[in-house]
Design a protein around this motif. Structure first.
Motif, PDB file in Angstrom:
ATOM      1  N   LEU A 108       0.810  -1.210   0.000  1.00 20.24           N
ATOM      2  CA  LEU A 108       0.000   0.000   0.000  1.00 20.24           C
ATOM      3  C   LEU A 108       0.848   1.267   0.000  1.00 20.24           C
ATOM      4  CD1 LEU A 108      -0.038   1.464   3.057  1.00 20.24           C
ATOM      5  CD2 LEU A 108      -1.517  -0.461   3.577  1.00 20.24           C
ATOM      6  N   SER A 109       2.179   1.107   0.012  1.00 18.70           N
ATOM      7  CA  SER A 109       3.047   2.278   0.025  1.00 18.70           C
ATOM      8  C   SER A 109       2.864   3.067  -1.266  1.00 18.70           C
ATOM      9  CB  SER A 109       4.508   1.865   0.188  1.00 18.70           C
ATOM     10  OG  SER A 109       5.001   1.276  -0.997  1.00 18.70           O
ATOM     11  N   PHE A 110       3.120   4.361  -1.170  1.00 15.51           N
ATOM     12  CA  PHE A 110       2.951   5.225  -2.330  1.00 15.51           C
ATOM     13  C   PHE A 110       3.920   4.827  -3.442  1.00 15.51           C
ATOM     14  CE2 PHE A 110       1.987   9.616  -4.030  1.00 15.51           C
ATOM     15  CZ  PHE A 110       0.613   9.423  -4.041  1.00 15.51           C
ATOM     16  N   ALA A 111       5.110   4.378  -3.048  1.00 14.18           N
ATOM     17  CA  ALA A 111       6.091   3.958  -4.047  1.00 14.18           C
ATOM     18  C   ALA A 111       5.575   2.779  -4.854  1.00 14.18           C
ATOM     19  CB  ALA A 111       7.411   3.591  -3.360  1.00 14.18           C
ATOM     20  N   ILE A 112       5.034   1.759  -4.186  1.00 13.63           N
ATOM     21  CA  ILE A 112       4.552   0.572  -4.899  1.00 13.63           C
ATOM     22  C   ILE A 112       3.297   0.901  -5.704  1.00 13.63           C
ATOM     23  CG2 ILE A 112       3.526  -1.711  -4.597  1.00 13.63           C
ATOM     24  CD1 ILE A 112       6.546  -1.711  -4.377  1.00 13.63           C
ATOM     25  N   VAL A 203      18.136  10.362  -5.308  1.00 11.97           N
ATOM     26  CA  VAL A 203      16.786  10.753  -4.902  1.00 11.97           C
ATOM     27  C   VAL A 203      16.038  11.404  -6.064  1.00 11.97           C
ATOM     28  CG1 VAL A 203      17.576  12.999  -4.062  1.00 11.97           C
ATOM     29  CG2 VAL A 203      15.477  12.017  -3.136  1.00 11.97           C
ATOM     30  N   ILE A 204      14.723  11.211  -6.083  1.00 12.63           N
ATOM     31  CA  ILE A 204      13.880  11.853  -7.086  1.00 12.63           C
ATOM     32  C   ILE A 204      12.743  12.598  -6.396  1.00 12.63           C
ATOM     33  CG2 ILE A 204      14.386  10.158  -8.883  1.00 12.63           C
ATOM     34  CD1 ILE A 204      11.570   8.968  -8.316  1.00 12.63           C
ATOM     35  N   SER A 205      12.215  13.606  -7.079  1.00 10.14           N
ATOM     36  CA  SER A 205      11.036  14.331  -6.587  1.00 10.14           C
ATOM     37  C   SER A 205      10.055  14.471  -7.738  1.00 10.14           C
ATOM     38  CB  SER A 205      11.437  15.709  -6.064  1.00 10.14           C
ATOM     39  OG  SER A 205      10.288  16.443  -5.655  1.00 10.14           O
ATOM     40  N   ILE A 206       8.825  13.973  -7.511  1.00 11.95           N
ATOM     41  CA  ILE A 206       7.788  13.976  -8.539  1.00 11.95           C
ATOM     42  C   ILE A 206       6.535  14.604  -7.960  1.00 11.95           C
ATOM     43  CG2 ILE A 206       6.456  12.568 -10.162  1.00 11.95           C
ATOM     44  CD1 ILE A 206       8.497  10.332  -9.718  1.00 11.95           C
ATOM     45  N   GLY A 207       5.844  15.415  -8.754  1.00  9.66           N
ATOM     46  CA  GLY A 207       4.598  16.028  -8.307  1.00  9.66           C
ATOM     47  C   GLY A 207       3.484  15.843  -9.317  1.00  9.66           C
ATOM     48  N   ASP A 208       2.259  15.732  -8.819  1.00 11.20           N
ATOM     49  CA  ASP A 208       1.068  15.584  -9.655  1.00 11.20           C
ATOM     50  C   ASP A 208       0.132  16.750  -9.375  1.00 11.20           C
ATOM     51  OD1 ASP A 208      -1.366  14.958 -10.826  1.00 11.20           O
ATOM     52  OD2 ASP A 208      -1.480  12.933 -10.016  1.00 11.20           O
ATOM     53  N   GLY A 209       0.029  17.656 -10.338  1.00 10.12           N
ATOM     54  CA  GLY A 209      -0.903  18.774 -10.219  1.00 10.12           C
ATOM     55  C   GLY A 209      -2.117  18.634 -11.100  1.00 10.12           C
ATOM     56  N   GLY A 210      -2.104  17.624 -11.980  1.00  9.54           N
ATOM     57  CA  GLY A 210      -3.253  17.367 -12.842  1.00  9.54           C
ATOM     58  C   GLY A 210      -3.608  18.511 -13.769  1.00  9.54           C
ATOM     59  N   VAL A 272      -0.165  16.594  -0.227  1.00  7.69           N
ATOM     60  CA  VAL A 272       0.386  15.514   0.596  1.00  7.69           C
ATOM     61  C   VAL A 272       1.644  15.024  -0.107  1.00  7.69           C
ATOM     62  CG1 VAL A 272       0.054  13.214   1.568  1.00  7.69           C
ATOM     63  CG2 VAL A 272      -1.889  14.795   1.426  1.00  7.69           C
ATOM     64  N   ALA A 273       2.769  15.064   0.600  1.00  6.64           N
ATOM     65  CA  ALA A 273       4.042  14.597   0.042  1.00  6.64           C
ATOM     66  C   ALA A 273       4.505  13.383   0.834  1.00  6.64           C
ATOM     67  CB  ALA A 273       5.097  15.693   0.086  1.00  6.64           C
ATOM     68  N   CYS A 274       4.626  12.244   0.157  1.00  5.48           N
ATOM     69  CA  CYS A 274       5.080  11.010   0.793  1.00  5.48           C
ATOM     70  C   CYS A 274       6.585  10.864   0.602  1.00  5.48           C
ATOM     71  CB  CYS A 274       4.367   9.809   0.183  1.00  5.48           C
ATOM     72  SG  CYS A 274       2.592   9.763   0.513  1.00  5.48           S
ATOM     73  N   LEU A 275       7.274  10.501   1.680  1.00  7.18           N
ATOM     74  CA  LEU A 275       8.721  10.323   1.652  1.00  7.18           C
ATOM     75  C   LEU A 275       9.028   8.832   1.629  1.00  7.18           C
ATOM     76  CD1 LEU A 275       8.192  13.184   2.869  1.00  7.18           C
ATOM     77  CD2 LEU A 275      10.264  12.868   4.216  1.00  7.18           C
ATOM     78  N   GLU A 276       9.826   8.431   0.671  1.00  7.48           N
ATOM     79  CA  GLU A 276      10.274   7.041   0.612  1.00  7.48           C
ATOM     80  C   GLU A 276      11.581   6.929   1.387  1.00  7.48           C
ATOM     81  OE1 GLU A 276      11.700   3.604  -2.591  1.00  7.48           O
ATOM     82  OE2 GLU A 276      10.683   5.407  -3.315  1.00  7.48           O
ATOM     83  N   ILE A 277      11.527   6.186   2.489  1.00  6.99           N
ATOM     84  CA  ILE A 277      12.672   6.104   3.397  1.00  6.99           C
ATOM     85  C   ILE A 277      13.412   4.790   3.194  1.00  6.99           C
ATOM     86  CG2 ILE A 277      13.420   6.228   5.793  1.00  6.99           C
ATOM     87  CD1 ILE A 277      12.028   8.754   4.759  1.00  6.99           C
ATOM     88  N   ILE A 282      16.487   9.509   2.433  1.00  9.19           N
ATOM     89  CA  ILE A 282      15.233   9.731   1.701  1.00  9.19           C
ATOM     90  C   ILE A 282      15.507   9.516   0.216  1.00  9.19           C
ATOM     91  CG2 ILE A 282      13.435  11.394   1.138  1.00  9.19           C
ATOM     92  CD1 ILE A 282      14.078  12.810   3.801  1.00  9.19           C
ATOM     93  N   ALA A 283      14.796   8.548  -0.368  1.00 12.22           N
ATOM     94  CA  ALA A 283      15.058   8.160  -1.758  1.00 12.22           C
ATOM     95  C   ALA A 283      14.076   8.787  -2.737  1.00 12.22           C
ATOM     96  CB  ALA A 283      15.018   6.642  -1.894  1.00 12.22           C
ATOM     97  N   ALA A 284      12.942   9.280  -2.254  1.00 12.24           N
ATOM     98  CA  ALA A 284      11.972   9.866  -3.174  1.00 12.24           C
ATOM     99  C   ALA A 284      10.967  10.719  -2.420  1.00 12.24           C
ATOM    100  CB  ALA A 284      11.242   8.771  -3.953  1.00 12.24           C
ATOM    101  N   PHE A 285      10.511  11.769  -3.105  1.00 14.23           N
ATOM    102  CA  PHE A 285       9.373  12.568  -2.670  1.00 14.23           C
ATOM    103  C   PHE A 285       8.313  12.434  -3.766  1.00 14.23           C
ATOM    104  CE2 PHE A 285      13.074  14.554  -0.847  1.00 14.23           C
ATOM    105  CZ  PHE A 285      12.689  14.860   0.444  1.00 14.23           C
TER     106      PHE A 285
END
Length: 314
Positions: A108-112, A203-210, A272-277, A282-285
């Motif tokens: 259920l993680s945001f990464a998966i 590390v990567i940073s991705i955003g969804d603004g639609g 909402v920003a999820c951090l992949e730890i 921190i490997a991803a935002f």
């Protein structure tokens, strides 16, 4: 045909599980709720007295509705403005479904959920049913009208597609708050060096603004690039406050089992920003700022207690 009170109760007892399956398959609470409602309409129209195992029947109907929706969603996402990310759900939301085992929590993680976009609809269904809901391959084969051996092969193929070589670190609420607080302190320090120390090199940073909220379509990659972006993101600016309707309060939270920071303006969740730890940092935002995907988070936020914000942004 009209359902008896018992038949309605039987469906309502299954509703939370059906909604959780649909969310993990579709990555959207609205689409999940629509799939569950359509499943109810199919249940209402069926000769339920002839249904031997209602749970299996409902799961089969729901899963196939979701598979059809996933097929059409692929075409819609080709024209989606910017990067498509799933809808985040805050801790305690029943639509998250079971999280008793490490495998269930990881699924259920945001990464998966984001990586599952790589899978075919069939692979996604097998992976979700097996990993998150512990269905045996025999039952999955019946749900998907395939063979047990084919289900097993599909599952192994899906796991291979989802492997990213990173060991996920499980985080409790106290650790999540500590990590988010440390990150925000570094991001608002006025220097990039403290933030770089918290990040992995890749590390990567991705955003969804639609297309409704500004968000970079291409990911920022590398510690220096992400640190500079985060420093700019939290730098005060009147234009930012005007765009979101005020100065956002930033809170530490858990979303999809990950540490997250939640930005709120007048009780409305605007991001909402999820951090992949990982063990290396921190490997991803992955930031969801599309307002169409934050309605349920806002409802959950309003219904739960939360402490003082860690930061008033902008």
């Amino acid at each position: 045909m009209a359902l008896s009170a018992g038949d309605v109760d039987r469906f309502e007892a299954a509703r939370p599980r059906l909604a959780a399956i649909a969310y993990r398959l579709l990555g959207s609470s609205i689409e999940a709720e629509d799939a569950v409602q359509e499943t109810f309409l199919r249940w209402q129209a069926a000769d339920v007295d002839r249904v031997e195992v209602p749970e299996a029947w409902l799961t089969k109907v729901l899963t196939n509705l979701c598979l059809n929706q996933l097929a059409s969603a692929r075409a819609r996402r080709e024209t989606y403005v910017g990067q498509w990310l799933p809808e985040p759900l805050l801790a305690g939301d029943p639509m998250l479904g079971p999280a008793d085992t490490a495998e269930q929590r990881e699924s259920l993680s945001f990464a998966i959920l984001t990586l599952m976009e790589r899978l075919s609809p069939g692979e996604r269904a097998v992976y979700v049913l097996r990993t998150a809901f512990d269905y045996p391959h025999r039952e999955i084969a019946e749900i998907l009208d395939t063979t047990e051996a084919a289900s097993q092969q599909t599952f192994h193929r899906a796991k291979k597609h989802l492997a990213n070589g990173r060991a996920r670190v499980e985080i409790d609420e106290a650790a999540a708050r500590r990590i988010v607080k440390e990150f925000l302190t570094a991001a608002t320090s006025g220097r990039t060096e403290p933030l770089v120390r918290l990040l992995t090199e890749d590390v990567i940073s991705i955003g969804d603004g639609g297309g409704k909220v500004p968000a970079r379509a291409k990911a920022f990659e590398g510690a220096q690039a992400v640190a500079r972006f985060m420093w700019g993101l939290f730098r005060p600016a009147e234009a930012k406050r005007a765009r979101v309707g005020g100065a956002p309060e930033v809170h530490a939270a858990i979303a999809n089992g990950d540490p997250a920071f939640v930005a709120v303006v007048d009780g409305r969740v605007i991001g909402v920003a999820c951090l992949e730890i990982t063990a290396d940092g921190i490997a991803a935002f992955r930031s969801q700022v599309n307002p169409d995907k934050l309605g349920r988070a806002t409802e959950r936020w309003a219904a739960t207690e939360h402490g003082e914000p860690l930061l008033i942004a902008f």
